[in-house]
Write a protein that holds these residues in place. Sequence first.
Motif, PDB file in Angstrom:
ATOM      1  N   SER A  65       0.937  -1.202  -0.022  1.00  0.00           N
ATOM      2  CA  SER A  65      -0.092  -0.113  -0.002  1.00  0.00           C
ATOM      3  C   SER A  65       0.903   1.359  -0.095  1.00  0.00           C
ATOM      4  N   ARG A  66       1.840   1.339   0.692  1.00  0.00           N
ATOM      5  CA  ARG A  66       2.779   2.347   0.750  1.00  0.00           C
ATOM      6  C   ARG A  66       3.380   2.454  -0.512  1.00  0.00           C
ATOM      7  N   ALA A 103       2.453   1.413  -3.562  1.00  0.00           N
ATOM      8  CA  ALA A 103       1.338   1.891  -4.444  1.00  0.00           C
ATOM      9  C   ALA A 103       0.836   3.403  -4.236  1.00  0.00           C
ATOM     10  N   ALA A 104       1.224   4.069  -2.870  1.00  0.00           N
ATOM     11  CA  ALA A 104       0.792   5.357  -2.688  1.00  0.00           C
ATOM     12  C   ALA A 104       1.980   6.113  -3.112  1.00  0.00           C
ATOM     13  N   GLY A 105       3.142   5.851  -3.634  1.00  0.00           N
ATOM     14  CA  GLY A 105       4.299   6.326  -4.279  1.00  0.00           C
ATOM     15  C   GLY A 105       5.349   6.509  -3.392  1.00  0.00           C
ATOM     16  N   GLU A 106       5.340   5.746  -2.236  1.00  0.00           N
ATOM     17  CA  GLU A 106       6.698   5.928  -1.226  1.00  0.00           C
ATOM     18  C   GLU A 106       7.814   4.940  -1.960  1.00  0.00           C
TER      19      GLU A 106
END
Length: 135
Positions: free
Chosen positions: A75-76, A78-81
Amino acid sequence: MIATGLAAIALAVAAPGAGQAVSSAPLANTQLADPQAEAQAQDLMEELRCLTCQSQSIADSNAPMAGDMRHQVRSRIAAGESPEEVRAWLVERYGDYITYRPGIGSATWPLYALPILFLLIALVVLVRRLGRNGE
């Protein structure tokens, strides 16, 4: 005979999923749609230690905590991190033990310095022994 039949029915009802860890995290066992992001997540998950199993990476572990951590990684990312940002967040949260590649810090410098020191000591001992044999 009846007791055996009842025991078999009880096992059949209880057996499905009895030994399987089920995670409530949706991305624990679901790959990301972006293949590059999934590859980054997979590489990072191979380098993170399962805190429950301790001898497996979170990519290999079926423990619920490993599933939650896989979900967090995916999820992180995928969020761009970046993977390094995710690793830093996990190390801050769980400590250096979470990663198979700890950075050099006040608690981990002996992991890097002691092998070099042992090699230097072995080299000195070897040079002295060879020097004595030549005399």
